[in-house]
Design an enzyme around this catalytic site. Structure first.
Site, PDB file in Angstrom:
ATOM      1  N   PRO A 182       0.848  -1.386  -0.062  1.00  0.00           N
ATOM      2  CA  PRO A 182      -0.048   0.128  -0.039  1.00  0.00           C
ATOM      3  C   PRO A 182       0.778   1.198   0.127  1.00  0.00           C
ATOM      4  O   PRO A 182       1.702   1.298   0.509  1.00  0.00           O
ATOM      5  CB  PRO A 182      -0.828  -0.191   1.268  1.00  0.00           C
ATOM      6  N   CYS A 183       0.611   2.238  -0.900  1.00  0.00           N
ATOM      7  CA  CYS A 183       1.350   3.488  -1.051  1.00  0.00           C
ATOM      8  C   CYS A 183       0.869   4.827  -0.523  1.00  0.00           C
ATOM      9  O   CYS A 183       1.754   5.803  -0.027  1.00  0.00           O
ATOM     10  CB  CYS A 183       1.478   3.626  -2.484  1.00  0.00           C
ATOM     11  N   PRO A 184      -0.363   4.816   0.250  1.00  0.00           N
ATOM     12  CA  PRO A 184      -0.741   6.256   0.721  1.00  0.00           C
ATOM     13  C   PRO A 184      -0.062   6.695   2.194  1.00  0.00           C
ATOM     14  O   PRO A 184       0.021   7.845   2.131  1.00  0.00           O
ATOM     15  CB  PRO A 184      -2.248   5.717   1.363  1.00  0.00           C
TER      16      PRO A 184
END
Length: 1519
Positions: free
Chosen positions: A956-958
């Site tokens: 996940p990148c957020p």
């Protein structure tokens, strides 16, 4: 002291009339107390009756958001029947809400002094316990009656415990003794006429033309005061009629809506109708067109059919009048239904309608006398009828009669429980139409089964009391209920008879007979009587409506003794309400004319009334029907063949009858001989359907106050709209999981004084929102016409329109589309928004995870050992963390490794993505699915998890992105990265690929990035990282991501790992968009318009319209980074196409094959996933194009494969344009895994691109006739025969924007480089000085330049670059020598590429072939491109053939032909063409001179001018 009795009488009178407290003056506390006391006196008496009742029936109806409930009860042993109003409450209209409000109404009824007025003391309490009284009433209710609305029927099943509440999902029998849920027979009786009439095309068009349509005669006259006056004048001129007639022809669509009144008056006054139409037609305007059309189409057949429809309507109206009484005798229901059927048979099947005094008979007499004459355009036309018209009209009505009888069988079946009460109908026995004994016994058995009594005892008591009841009915002229009541009373009053024949069972059944009714007319009529002043309408409370309805619904109105008792009780209550015990005196003024009698106006004449005419008609029809019924042998009637539409309706009615019989089976009162297998099957289907309906009801948004969503970026607008209307709360689902989230609370939008108008286009475009608005208008909002929006002051006025509808705005009125309306309402009603930062991971958990990773990475040699030697034929075990929709499987499939890769484990927390991952695995060849599936990676035991050869993870990148919170590994999403690193340390895969946003390498996340590198180094990995984006692989999307490729050093088969280089050019964006789908949504984008200006709508920009203004940056020829949130919201807007980005286009930009994408969409539909679930998954996944290159590096570098070197560079070699857009689809079609290197000489690449299946074709351009050898398309082939791109060079037009030329120029630059790169270093340096490249670049960049100018400027630029590169006198002398035209021998010119542009070169010169291998390969690419470019040059300049171009064509056509022979053959061909053209020109010139000379000689010889028409010899002789 209470007010005088007279004041109570006046208030009671006003309340019974539905008047408000302001009637007769202003409102006051005194009036309010009087009204409260009167209503409470009614309630006290009603509660007393309900406590004494033996059986109770409830009648309900919901109208405009309010539910009204009436009761009917049978008291004691004397069978006294009382009725009244139970209560009135607001209601939403759903089945669950109807059930809840019914219980609330009952609770309010049992609670004394509910809603006590202000400044009032609590009167003396009754000796009744409200809770125990409510329990008693619930047990006594045996029947609930409502109309046939689905929600009310569902509510009846919920109340008796057959169906569950939607909220709780539990069965709860609130009224456990309900035997039947009845349907209103008054509504059912109107359907006997309506449904057959509406499904017969002839009758439907006829009634529409005269009565129902907006341009019909009745509607036009009724809604126009002028036409209405003319109609009244025309009726006054009918002085010769025996009976009078009314002037109103209103066709109001209320519960009767039989249109009997307008139809009958039209038929009896047909002459007046024609006169009015002629008068209207004489107006000669737009408002008179309908009248002229009606007169032109008027025929005798139409008028005859219209009169028969009037007879049918009045026959149905007689049945409706019987059914529209709450006190109607249900024992006569079968008799009335049978009477209706026999009447329509007598009238229409037997044809007696033309003989009896009916509307039809009057119409026939009128037409035969010739009274009906139409005057059109000055010509009279007499309306007549023939025998054929009568036969046709009777045939049509016979079809209607058959369908009406089918409706009777459906609405009033003989096996129904209510029909069994016909055994108590004494009128049928008096008319000698009694039932046979077997039918009576069956009915008694069914009643005994329904009321839980002994059938033998019931039958015995019935036989014993029947003679007594018949005698009372015959001698005393008593009605059925009175006769049976008196018979029971006489039996019970005598002790000996009571002991022998105690009618216990019969009394129980008779109690239900007296109480039950099948009509809700009392509720309907009471609804229409409630009238209040406009001021009270806006401010009255709910309790005011309830008490007004209770007084109005009192069934004891008109009884003097009962009224006196009520007023006395009300006066006592009034005194108890006063705290001081005294009331203020009121000054009453007496009218001057009080007590004087009014004078009655004399009747204008002695004519008989219209009601007398109807009574005469009704009596005649009844006599004829009775005579037919008394016939010993009934007449035989031939079967009638029905039209298709009517037959369909008849079949539907029969199916409906079967369903109702199944309901009776479920109620448990059908006899054994009536239960068949088909009934059981229909009942099972009905139960199954009820379960499905209950599941759907649980999703009804009107039932909820708390809406839990997965994320606020994906909240459906229906949820936001319902939350704002109902005052609900939207909550993030993460809060329920113990994590942080957001919460938005709304105030109820129904409290706003909103007036709304919805256009027809809006209703068509937004049907769901229209239903919600209709519900809102029934709960406080006001639906108005468009004219009613003005002049409302500060109150909101909304005009809702479709998105493409153009409406002129009005001052003070909000003009909104559907989306704008939702935004306006949510912004208006939002109360509080609570947001929270993403929950941080505790420091202890971080410290523990880091320690575990360090320990595992330090002990890998002892635990795991080294990897064995890799094999390029063994199975590859794949583990995928945060797998998403399965982009890694797609990339492996396109590389041809679907047979060698075994998926041993995946992890994905989102259920939607796991479903899509399974569909992708099936579509890509993994038919056995995948191995272990982990829903949450945080719960996985990494030490026991399967070990992998290849590990792929896109975390996940957020947590790391600049668009997120940037908390790194401190929040739970970023913590997943460390969890994946723990699995790497625990199992140490042979090769791995990690993907994260490019911000991972920034200083803010420096510690995480360095920790990853440290662990990989400690695990003895050779790794490389690079920021890659799809735009580096010919895909126009800006998606920069950090890719880390690592290989265990013992498995490394190359000196070093190298990620692929970036391509200098990218494909044009328009190749990836579907230009056939054009929308009409034009957004207001001020930020983008300021940056782009007018070109924003002229070019194909893809803009991120869902981001905040600070992040709105347009990218030229690129799509912004596709993210989950934006794709869910539809936040990418294509300006030139006026629409949002499609899911197919998003898949193409992520390099997902369309075939796989279709499987994903199908899987989402089958699993009922949320809207845009596929879009959200695409936004979270990795780019397939980039992943293919990274996989090739990892697999080849680790030795698990050896042939990925050439396959991983597909996206680096594919031509920019439509080839890149179709690349993934073509690779999916090919069996890449089965391909081997083609045979050939060392260094030679065999072109296998002849198969059209693997070619990329675009729209071909028409070939020019100027070329000696016409090629339909030019093509170039990349090495290894993998891809072939075919395209005809586009012609330049005035509107060409240069997009195709720019693409061609980029392709030429790459081809030129690839052609020369296999040569020596000196040849590579010539790439910059390529004159062809320079000329083509100028040709693409300057649309106004012709090809000749581009050649000259390209040659000049090539010379300049040559001199700058090498300098010296030789380059300068050569340039000057060529400029002066003094070059003697062009064979000695060393610039191999520059002379190609020289058009004046001698055809006999033998040019060397382009550099490269002689047999083909890159030289073939160069020659093909040169041929294609020269073909375009010839098409543009209309020049003759070029020897070098012909040599290229011959060289490519014959693979064995040497270049020297190809040049010689081309020179001979050019020389031959030149000679042929020269000879043809000479021949043409000689022929012209000869013709001219002969013409001049002929003119001189004959002394006259030469003839003007040479081709016509006759014309020559005549001249």
């Amino acid at each position: 002291m209470a007010p005088p009795k007279q004041e109570f009488q006046e208030s009671l009178k006003h309340m019974r009339q539905g008047g408000s407290a302001r009637q007769g003056g202003s409102a006051s506390d005194r009036k309010s107390r009087v009204r409260f006391a009167l209503s409470e006196a009614h309630l006290r008496r009603a509660r007393k009756h309900m406590a004494e009742a033996r059986c109770v029936a409830l009648f309900r109806d919901e109208r405009k958001g309010r539910l009204l409930v009436r009761y009917r009860a049978c008291l004691g042993d004397d069978f006294t029947v009382v009725s009244g109003v139970l209560g009135l409450r607001p209601c939403e209209g759903s089945g669950d809400d109807l059930s809840k409000v019914t219980k609330v109404i009952l609770t309010d009824f049992c609670t004394p002094h509910q809603g006590l007025l202000r400044n009032c003391a609590l009167p003396d309490q009754e000796n009744v316990d409200p809770a125990s009284l409510e329990i008693e009433i619930r047990k006594k209710v045996t029947m609930v009656v409502s109309d046939a609305a689905a929600a009310e029927l569902v509510s009846g099943d919920i109340l008796r415990g057959r169906r569950a509440y939607a909220c709780s999902g539990q069965l709860q029998a609130d009224f456990p003794n309900i035997r039947i849920v009845g349907r209103d027979i008054a509504h059912a009786s109107t359907r006997l006429l309506k449904r057959p009439l509406c499904h017969h095309e002839t009758l439907k068009s006829l009634t529409s033309e005269f009565v129902t349509a907006s341009d019909s005669f009745c509607q036009k006259v009724f809604h126009s005061n002028v036409f209405k006056g003319w109609w009244a004048e025309a009726l006054l001129h009918k002085e010769d009629e025996e009976f009078t007639t009314g002037s109103s022809i209103s066709a109001a669509k209320h519960r009767f809506s039989s249109y009997a009144l307008p139809l009958g008056r039209l038929c009896r006054n047909s002459v007046a109708m024609v006169a009015v139409c002629q008068r209207i037609d004489a107006m000669r305007g737009e408002n008179a067109l309908w009248a002229g059309k009606l007169l032109r189409n008027l025929t005798g057949r139409k008028m005859l059919l219209l009169s028969m429809c009037a007879d049918a309507a009045h026959t149905s109206l007689d049945f409706t009048r019987f059914a529209d009484e709450e006190s109607s005798d249900i024992a006569q229901l079968n008799q009335e239904a049978d009477k209706f059927c026999r009447t329509i048979r007598t009238l229409f099947v037997d044809g007696r309608v033309t003989e009896l005094p009916t509307f039809t008979k009057d119409m026939i007499d009128t037409l035969q006398r010739g009274d009906l004459t139409v005057m059109l355009d000055g010509c009279p036309r007499e309306i007549r009828i023939t025998q054929e018209d009568k036969v046709y009209a009777l045939k049509v009505m016979q079809e209607w009669a058959v369908a009406a009888e089918a409706s009777v069988e459906s609405e009033f079946p003989s096996w129904h429980l209510l029909s069994c009460f016909s055994v108590f109908n004494l009128q049928s026995r008096r008319d000698s139409r009694q039932q046979d004994s077997s039918t009576v016994r069956a009915c008694l058995r069914k009643l005994a089964k329904a009321f839980n009594v002994c059938p033998e005892a019931l039958q015995k008591q019935y036989v014993g009391l029947l003679p007594v009841a018949e005698a009372l009915h015959k001698q005393g002229s008593m009605v059925n209920r009175a006769a049976w009541t008196e018979a029971i009373r006489r039996t019970v009053s005598r002790q000996k008879v009571r002991e022998r024949h105690a009618p216990k069972e019969l009394s129980e059944v008779l109690c239900g007979y007296f109480t039950w009714s099948a009509s809700t007319s009392g509720v309907e009529q009471l609804f229409s009587k409630i009238k209040r002043s406009p001021v009270e309408l806006a401010s009255a409370s709910v309790d005011t409506d309830r008490r007004l309805a209770i007084v109005m619904g009192d069934d004891a109105q008109g009884m003097k003794s009962d009224e006196d008792t009520l007023i006395t009780e009300a006066q006592k209550l009034y005194v108890g309400l006063l705290r001081s015990g005294k009331a203020r005196a009121s000054a009453k003024t007496r009218r001057l004319d009080a007590g004087s009698k009014r004078k009655l106006r004399p009747l204008p004449g002695k004519k008989k009334t219209e009601a007398q005419w109807h009574r005469r008609r009704r009596a005649a029809v009844a006599r004829a029907t009775r005579d037919d019924a008394e016939l010993v042998t009934p007449p035989r009637r031939a079967p009638v063949e029905l039209p298709q539409s009517l037959q369909k309706e008849t079949d539907r009615q029969r199916t409906q009858a079967g369903k109702r019989k199944a309901e009776a089976f479920l109620d448990g009162y059908l006899l054994d001989e009536e239960i068949t297998d088909s009934v059981r099957q229909v009942a099972r289907d009905q139960l199954r359907g009820n379960n499905a309906s209950d599941a759907k009801r649980r999703k009804d948004l009107r039932q909820g106050q708390l809406f839990v969503v997965k994320g606020f970026g994906s909240v459906h607008r229906k949820v936001r709209l319902m939350a704002a209307l109902r005052g609900g709360t939207i909550l993030s689902g993460s809060v329920l999981e113990g994590r942080s989230g957001a919460k938005v609370t709304y105030n109820s939008g129904l409290m706003l004084p909103v007036a709304v108008f919805t256009s027809n286009d809006f209703k068509t475009q937004e049907p769901g929102m229209t239903m919600i608005l209709r519900d809102a208008c029934s709960h406080g909002w006001q639906a108005v016409a468009v004219e009613g929006l003005r002049g409302r002051g500060r109150r909101p006025s909304l005009h809702l329109k479709a998105s493409s509808e153009r409406v002129q705005g009005v001052r003070g009125v909000l003009l909104l589309t559907g989306n704008e309306f939702v935004t306006w309402l949510t912004g208006k009603c939002v109360n509080k928004t609570l947001t929270a930062r993403v929950q941080d991971v505790p420091n202890d958990a971080q410290r523990e995870m880091v320690n575990d990773i360090n320990n595992l990475s330090s002990s890998w040699r002892r635990r795991l050992g080294l990897h064995p030697a890799p094999s390029d034929e063994g199975m590859i075990r794949l583990v995928s963390d945060c797998a998403g929709y399965g982009s890694d499987l797609i990339a492996l499939r396109l590389l041809g490794l679907q047979k060698r890769v075994q998926v041993v484990m995946i992890s994905e927390v989102a259920k939607d993505k796991r479903i899509l991952h399974s569909s992708v695995a099936t579509a890509c060849g993994w038919s056995d699915g995948h191995g272990e599936s982990v829903s949450d990676i945080m719960t996985r035991n990494d030490l026991t998890a399967p070990r992998a050869d290849l590990y792929v993870a896109g975390y996940p990148c957020p947590s790391f992105s600049r668009l997120g919170k940037r908390q790194g590994a401190r929040d739970q999403r970023g913590f997943v990265t460390l969890k994946g690193l723990k699995y790497i340390a625990a199992s140490r895969p042979r090769a791995l690929i990690l993907e994260q946003v490019s911000e991972l390498q920034q200083a803010k996340h420096k510690r995480v990035w360095e920790f990853i590198q440290k662990i990989l180094t400690r695990l003895n990995y050779a790794f490389v990282w690079k920021v890659l984006s799809p735009k580096h692989f010919a895909v126009p999307q800006s998606r920069p991501r950090t890719y880390v490729v690592a290989v265990a050093r013992e498995s490394l088969r190359t000196r070093e790992l190298t990620l692929p280089a970036e391509r200098p050019h990218c494909s044009d964006l328009h190749y990836f968009l579907d230009k056939t789908v054009v929308g009409s949504e034009k957004l207001d984008l001020p930020v983008y318009e300021e940056k782009l200006g007018s070109q924003m709508w002229e070019r194909g920009w893809v803009l991120d319209v869902g981001s905040s203004p600070s992040f709105q940056h347009p990218l030229k020829n690129l799509c912004p980074c596709l993210t989950k949130t934006r794709l869910q919201q539809g936040g990418y807007y294509v300006t030139r196409l006026r629409r949002r980005l499609l899911v197919e286009e998003a898949g193409r930009l992520q390099s997902v094959p369309q075939q796989v994408l279709k499987q994903m969409v199908q899987a989402a539909n089958d699993a009922n996933l949320r809207q845009r679930a596929v879009d959200a998954a695409l936004g979270d996944g990795m780019s397939v194009a980039v992943l293919m290159s990274a996989l090739g590096v990892a697999l080849d570098g680790s030795g698990m494969t050896s042939t990925m070197q050439r396959k991983r560079d597909y996206w680096l070699r594919v031509p920019c344009g439509s080839a890149a857009a179709q690349m993934s689809d073509r690779l999916l079609q090919r069996q890449v895994a089965e391909m081997v290197d083609p045979p050939g000489r060392p260094g030679q690449v065999v072109d296998e691109s002849d198969d059209d299946e693997y070619s990329y074709e675009s729209e071909p351009e028409p070939a020019s006739d100027a070329t000696p050898i016409s090629f339909s398309s030019s093509s170039w082939s990349w090495p290894e025969g993998q891809v072939t791109f075919q395209r005809t060079p586009p012609r330049r037009t005035a509107s060409d924007d240069g997009a195709a030329d720019a693409e061609k120029s980029a392709a030429w630059c790459e081809v030129c480089h690839r052609t020369l790169k296999s040569s020596s270093q000196s040849t590579l340096d010539q790439h910059r000085r390529c004159a062809w490249h320079q000329a083509w670049a100028l040709y693409a960049q300057n649309p106004t330049w012709d090809w000749g100018k581009c050649k000259k400027e390209g040659q000049r630029e090539s010379d300049r670059l040559w001199n700058e590169e090498y300098g010296g006198s030789k380059g300068k002398a050569d340039t000057q020598h060529k400029a002066r035209g003094k070059t003697k021998d062009k064979k000695k010119n060393k610039r191999a590429l520059s002379p190609v542009l020289d058009r004046e070169e001698d055809p006999r010169d033998k040019k060397p072939p382009p550099p490269g291998p002689t047999g083909g390969g890159d030289s073939d690419d160069k020659v093909r491109v040169l041929a294609a470019l020269w073909e375009r040059t010839v098409q543009h300049a209309h020049e003759t053939a070029d020897p070098y171009h012909l040599a290229c064509c011959y060289y490519m056509a014959d693979g064995t032909l040497p270049w020297k022979d190809a040049m010689a053959k081309a020179a001979r061909e050019v020389r031959r063409q030149w000679k042929a053209e020269k000879a043809a020109a000479k021949t043409a010139a000689t022929a012209d001179q000869t013709t001219l000379r002969e013409t001049e000689d002929n003119g001189e010889k004959k002394g006259r001018p030469p003839p003007q028409d040479i081709d016509n010899p006759k014309a020559k002789r005549s001249k």
